[in-house]
Design an enzyme around this catalytic site. Structure first.
Site, mmCIF file in Angstrom:
data_model
loop_
_atom_site.group_PDB
_atom_site.id
_atom_site.type_symbol
_atom_site.label_atom_id
_atom_site.label_comp_id
_atom_site.label_asym_id
_atom_site.label_seq_id
_atom_site.Cartn_x
_atom_site.Cartn_y
_atom_site.Cartn_z
ATOM 1 N N MET A 231 -13.448 51.037 9.422
ATOM 2 C CA MET A 231 -12.320 51.972 9.291
ATOM 3 C C MET A 231 -12.843 53.204 9.046
ATOM 4 O O MET A 231 -13.290 53.641 7.968
ATOM 5 C CB MET A 231 -11.549 51.401 8.003
ATOM 6 C CG MET A 231 -10.355 52.329 7.571
ATOM 7 S SD MET A 231 -9.330 51.471 6.187
ATOM 8 C CE MET A 231 -10.535 50.986 5.046
ATOM 9 N N ARG B 259 -6.846 47.330 0.389
ATOM 10 C CA ARG B 259 -6.802 47.568 -1.159
ATOM 11 C C ARG B 259 -6.525 46.364 -1.913
ATOM 12 O O ARG B 259 -6.986 46.107 -2.956
ATOM 13 C CB ARG B 259 -5.522 48.649 -1.377
ATOM 14 C CG ARG B 259 -5.903 49.887 -1.113
ATOM 15 C CD ARG B 259 -4.624 50.685 -1.031
ATOM 16 N NE ARG B 259 -4.999 52.306 -0.807
ATOM 17 C CZ ARG B 259 -4.217 53.177 -0.595
ATOM 18 N NH1 ARG B 259 -3.080 53.053 -0.716
ATOM 19 N NH2 ARG B 259 -4.662 54.570 -0.407
ATOM 20 N N HIS C 151 -13.811 52.534 -4.161
ATOM 21 C CA HIS C 151 -13.288 52.115 -2.713
ATOM 22 C C HIS C 151 -11.652 51.989 -2.520
ATOM 23 O O HIS C 151 -10.950 51.755 -3.266
ATOM 24 C CB HIS C 151 -13.550 50.234 -2.530
ATOM 25 C CG HIS C 151 -14.933 50.387 -2.227
ATOM 26 N ND1 HIS C 151 -15.760 49.069 -2.400
ATOM 27 C CD2 HIS C 151 -15.891 50.867 -1.524
ATOM 28 C CE1 HIS C 151 -16.942 49.056 -1.933
ATOM 29 N NE2 HIS C 151 -16.904 50.387 -1.443
ATOM 30 N N GLU C 152 -11.261 52.345 -1.172
ATOM 31 C CA GLU C 152 -10.077 52.407 -0.790
ATOM 32 C C GLU C 152 -8.998 53.118 -1.502
ATOM 33 O O GLU C 152 -7.824 52.748 -1.731
ATOM 34 C CB GLU C 152 -9.550 51.053 -0.577
ATOM 35 C CG GLU C 152 -10.535 50.041 0.457
ATOM 36 C CD GLU C 152 -10.716 50.744 1.478
ATOM 37 O OE1 GLU C 152 -10.061 51.602 2.121
ATOM 38 O OE2 GLU C 152 -11.881 50.409 2.199
ATOM 39 N N GLY C 153 -9.409 54.394 -2.014
ATOM 40 C CA GLY C 153 -8.279 55.013 -2.757
ATOM 41 C C GLY C 153 -8.853 54.765 -4.337
ATOM 42 O O GLY C 153 -8.808 53.841 -4.958
#
Length: 595
Positions: free
Chosen positions: A162, A303, A445-447
């Site tokens: 990603m 997430r 991670h991921e926000g």
């Protein structure tokens, strides 16, 4: 007893609490039964125990290494472990048979994969990203793109990435500069991507990058972003492969999850394509300008995957701490003043038991919550349109909590696991110090925690005039009402949860009434912590109701942990709620010079 996860707990969550056997009555899952579900969990547990866990420390100690030719060397043992995971079929477990899958319930797939995540977050990272990339392509790609790119991902032949962030654009994706120039049926991409997990390796045949970029002439901001498939290797007319114009600029060396290679990638340097032509060849997914919307398919799955990973890293840390506390003699009971009396295991000391109960209540609650979120996906798949829409709203609201609450509080569980070990805990001779380092990545991670908090308070609780929040309120209130009917200690605990639910509702109304969004969101992280604690308390009420009839140590442990969380941890949100009511502006009004 396994120190990776508790099989008894997984079975309890799936079969006793979530009652997944009832899914076999749905047409989508009619080909499955209890034996199939149990066999899949058996397989995952064996893979985790015999294949993945043995390479976890190696993955931490021998980091990926960049070679002068731009390749990456990763220990062979990691590749061997991933090959066995690939052969198991877990990459595609929840997909239909025409895509190479078993069409398992999503919750079963996630419970199975939790074993792999707990055994090695670094090894599982490659699989998590690949599964998410395939799911995005299945949902938004053309049939040809699914056949060409998603099917090899599901087979584990290729791995996925990603590619969102750039050196100057992390969470602020509207500042992405990577550009795409039309070139016939394809595009040529130019730019740099940062923090790309799995960006370069030889663990799979090829790598399928999903890349956010701005088509030449597109407007600024997120509305100008499109999404592209950029394969690392391009197939020629004669079937041979040539390297696409994607080059490795460097590796990022992380404090944890070191075995998942993390990269800086350059697109369009003209290094690899024949004739020195520049621009990485990419293929547009869907419509121009919809890239971020499509990418959220992958981001939201990732997430929940990160939240589950945080929960199970905390869980394995707890199991290690529990084993150590049971076997480590140290000191004597306070009432025993005889210096010649034998020492007792440290679990005999109330402070150690308190630390263990804190860990247990955090990690078991977080794992249950994330599996509940996974079960909502199955409910959406099987429901009629109206129920699917309502369930989707609830899942949207819960997703930032599912990612961020375990990432913050199961990390605290890992810290307590080190504390239980005492001085041994922060040495490399014991695994708990690695677990902490591995889990420390998940709040980012991921926000980040702050980004998830802004998503929750800034968008999710108010969407559709508060419909999602109302659904959550009704779920919590319904569980509390069932607990009151049970009577006894459960009724008392339900009243505590009900009281905090009313307070959270009141604070939510106060915050949503503030017209200045900057002022409203200045304390969003406190709001996420408070709502997260309330949600986990709700889950514990659910688990205690499901455990009510159990007379053995396992079910008593559930009731004890739930009681501990609601009595000891949930009240900690009271000062958070008090601060939120005042809409504290201290951080917002602080001058830049005061720091």
């Amino acid at each position: 007893m396994s120190l990776i996860l508790s099989r008894a707990d997984i079975d309890f969550l799936l079969f006793d609490w979530l009652d997944i056997d009832r899914l076999s009555s749905e047409p989508l899952y009619a080909h499955l039964d209890h034996g199939t579900y149990a066999a899949v969990i058996d397989l995952a547990e064996r893979l985790a125990t015999d294949v993945v866990a043995p390479v976890n420390k190696l993955a931490d100690q021998r980091e990926p290494e960049m070679m002068p030719d731009g390749s990456v060397v990763i220990p062979k043992e990691i590749g061997d472990a991933l090959e066995q995971v690939r052969r198991s079929g877990l990459f595609a477990a929840a997909q239909p048979s025409e895509l190479g899958g078993m069409q398992l319930p999503f919750v079963v797939e996630k419970a199975a994969f939790a074993w792999i995540q707990a055994a090695s977050p670094a090894v599982s990272g490659y699989v998590l990203l690949t599964m998410a990339a395939a799911n995005l392509l299945i949902e938004h790609g053309t049939p040809k793109q699914v056949e060409t790119y998603a099917v090899p991902l599901l087979a584990g032949e290729n791995f996925g990435t990603m590619c969102l962030s750039e050196p100057q654009a992390g969470s602020s994706l509207g500042d992405v500069r990577t550009k795409a120039i039309a070139d016939g049926d394809a595009y040529r991409l130019f730019g740099n991507k940062m923090w790309i997990s799995g960006g370069e390796h030889a663990l799979s045949g090829s790598i399928t990058h999903l890349v956010l970029a701005r088509i030449e002439g597109a407007p600024p901001g997120v509305k100008g972003l499109s999404l592209f498939i950029v394969p690392r290797d391009l197939e020629q007319d004669d079937g041979s492969l040539v390297r696409n114009d994607v080059s490795l600029a460097g590796l990022n060396h992380k404090m944890g999850q070191r075995g998942t290679v993390n990269t800086l990638l350059n697109f369009g340097e003209g290094r690899y394509l024949p004739g020195g032509s520049a621009g990485a060849v990419g293929y547009l997914i869907g419509a121009e300008g919809d890239g971020l919307r499509y990418m959220f398919t992958m981001m939201n799955e990732a997430r929940i995957g990160v939240g589950t990973s945080a929960a199970v890293i905390g869980y394995t840390g707890y199991l290690h701490a529990l084993e150590y506390a049971r076997s480590r003699p140290q000191g004597r009971a306070l009432r025993d003043r005889d210096p010649d009396a034998p020492q007792i295991p440290i679990i005999g000391h109330s402070d150690v038991r308190s630390m263990l109960l804190t860990q247990k209540s955090f990690v078991e609650g977080a794992l249950a919550f994330n599996l509940y979120c996974a079960s909502l996906v199955d409910r959406i798949r099987c429901a009629d349109k109206a129920e699917a829409r309502a369930t989707g709203l609830l899942l949207d609201l819960l997703t930032p909590i599912a990612k961020s609450w375990p990432s913050k509080f199961c990390l605290e569980a890992n810290s307590l696991a080190i504390q239980v070990h005492g001085g041994y805990g922060y040495t490399r001779d014991y695994d708990v110090e690695q677990f902490y380092r591995d889990n420390r990545l998940n709040p980012i991670h991921e926000g980040t925690h702050g980004i998830q908090a802004i998503d929750l308070l800034g968008r999710k609780v108010s969407m559709e005039n508060g419909a999602a929040f109302a659904l959550l309120r009704d779920q919590i209130a319904g569980t509390a009402a069932r607990a009151v009917i049970c009577g006894g200690a459960l009724a008392e605990l339900a009243q505590i949860v009900d009281g905090f639910l009313a307070e959270v509702e009141e604070v939510t109304r106060v915050l949503l009434a503030i017209g200045d969004s900057e002022e409203r969101l200045a304390n969003a992280s406190l709001y996420l912590d408070a709502v997260g604690h309330l949600v986990i308390a709700w889950i514990w009420l659910e688990l205690m109701i499901a455990s009510e009839a159990g007379a053995d140590a396992f079910h008593d442990g559930k009731r004890t942990a739930g009681r501990f969380f609601i009595r000891r941890e949930l009240p900690k949100i009271a000062p958070l709620l008090a601060t939120l009511r005042t809409v504290d502006r201290t951080a917002l009004d602080a001058s830049l010079e005061c720091f």
